[in-house]
Scaffold this motif. Sequence first.
Motif, mmCIF file in Angstrom:
data_model
loop_
_atom_site.group_PDB
_atom_site.id
_atom_site.type_symbol
_atom_site.label_atom_id
_atom_site.label_comp_id
_atom_site.label_asym_id
_atom_site.label_seq_id
_atom_site.Cartn_x
_atom_site.Cartn_y
_atom_site.Cartn_z
ATOM 1 N N PRO A 152 0.777 -1.244 0.000
ATOM 2 C CA PRO A 152 0.000 0.000 0.000
ATOM 3 C C PRO A 152 0.811 1.298 0.000
ATOM 4 O O PRO A 152 0.279 2.341 -0.383
ATOM 5 C CB PRO A 152 -0.820 -0.128 1.294
ATOM 6 C CG PRO A 152 -1.020 -1.590 1.467
ATOM 7 C CD PRO A 152 0.291 -2.182 1.043
ATOM 8 N N TRP A 156 -0.447 1.605 -5.805
ATOM 9 C CA TRP A 156 -1.481 1.487 -4.767
ATOM 10 C C TRP A 156 -1.882 2.870 -4.264
ATOM 11 O O TRP A 156 -3.063 3.164 -4.095
ATOM 12 C CB TRP A 156 -0.980 0.623 -3.614
ATOM 13 C CG TRP A 156 -2.055 0.252 -2.646
ATOM 14 C CD1 TRP A 156 -2.776 1.102 -1.839
ATOM 15 C CD2 TRP A 156 -2.563 -1.064 -2.382
ATOM 16 N NE1 TRP A 156 -3.694 0.397 -1.093
ATOM 17 C CE2 TRP A 156 -3.579 -0.923 -1.404
ATOM 18 C CE3 TRP A 156 -2.243 -2.336 -2.864
ATOM 19 C CZ2 TRP A 156 -4.290 -2.023 -0.912
ATOM 20 C CZ3 TRP A 156 -2.939 -3.425 -2.365
ATOM 21 C CH2 TRP A 156 -3.955 -3.271 -1.401
ATOM 22 N N ALA A 166 -5.583 4.499 -4.279
ATOM 23 C CA ALA A 166 -6.181 4.960 -3.026
ATOM 24 C C ALA A 166 -6.389 6.471 -3.008
ATOM 25 O O ALA A 166 -7.146 6.981 -2.174
ATOM 26 C CB ALA A 166 -5.308 4.537 -1.854
ATOM 27 N N ASP A 205 -9.504 3.145 -0.463
ATOM 28 C CA ASP A 205 -8.994 1.817 -0.131
ATOM 29 C C ASP A 205 -9.907 1.273 0.969
ATOM 30 O O ASP A 205 -9.848 1.704 2.124
ATOM 31 C CB ASP A 205 -7.549 1.943 0.356
ATOM 32 C CG ASP A 205 -6.946 0.644 0.841
ATOM 33 O OD1 ASP A 205 -7.670 -0.360 0.961
ATOM 34 O OD2 ASP A 205 -5.732 0.646 1.135
ATOM 35 N N GLY A 262 -6.689 -5.777 -3.087
ATOM 36 C CA GLY A 262 -7.541 -4.791 -2.451
ATOM 37 C C GLY A 262 -8.805 -4.492 -3.223
ATOM 38 O O GLY A 262 -8.946 -4.841 -4.404
ATOM 39 N N PHE A 307 -11.216 -1.098 -4.011
ATOM 40 C CA PHE A 307 -11.211 0.360 -4.010
ATOM 41 C C PHE A 307 -12.564 0.846 -4.518
ATOM 42 O O PHE A 307 -13.015 0.421 -5.576
ATOM 43 C CB PHE A 307 -10.094 0.898 -4.903
ATOM 44 C CG PHE A 307 -8.721 0.400 -4.534
ATOM 45 C CD1 PHE A 307 -7.898 1.128 -3.699
ATOM 46 C CD2 PHE A 307 -8.262 -0.835 -5.016
ATOM 47 C CE1 PHE A 307 -6.638 0.660 -3.348
ATOM 48 C CE2 PHE A 307 -7.002 -1.305 -4.674
ATOM 49 C CZ PHE A 307 -6.188 -0.560 -3.836
#
Length: 231
Positions: A154, A159, A163, A168, A192, A194
């Motif tokens: 992250p 990432w 985000a 996120d 992840g 989002f």
Amino acid sequence: MTIRVGTYNLHGLRDSVPALARVIADARADVLCVQEAPRFLRWRARRAALAAASGLSVATPGRVGGVAVLVGPRARVLHAETRRLRAFLGLERRALAVAVVQAEGARLAVGSLHLDLHDAARMRHAVEAVALMEDVAARHGAAVVLAGDVNEHPHRPAWRYLAGRLADCYAVAPEGDGLTFPAGKPSARIDGVFAARGTHVVSCGGVRAASADLTGASDHLPVVAELRVGH
């Protein structure tokens, strides 16, 4: 109302397919973004069989990039497509699978993404995927949800870009430790979900399934976000 959207790297169905089907069923996802879905011999039949065994169906067409979106009975598919992302010489061809779904009044544009191990390609494809998702969402009056195997931590650029443009979900409403790889002894969060910032994230984390199934199904662990869209 809430919608459950998840992501899961299937490891090409190279592990226990029965365990994989049980984990997917335990995820109780209305929409599931998958990566490393079968894309060679009998790929359509193998994807369809896994989805059916898990109580889902395949929403998106095409096999490029090994990405797909699966949907449960609560989600009605309004539009589905698979878009190739920019090619990089010597690297695997990547794609974005998108399904616009409606569930009890909420409309989502859900995209499945598998980013590369190569830094420049990973960043380029993250930017490209967000632009494509925003375009599809605008055309269909839907909220964006982008999920997948980001292949980085992250704090890294791709990432952080995702985000920055979207929320996120795990960082917003964490459930569990959040680590997703490797499945047997997870030490990294590289998968992840989002979601558009107007979406309320109720929770986001792993799937409550038998430990033997989680370690036997894939080299990744799944992630599921429970989202509330609209009023």
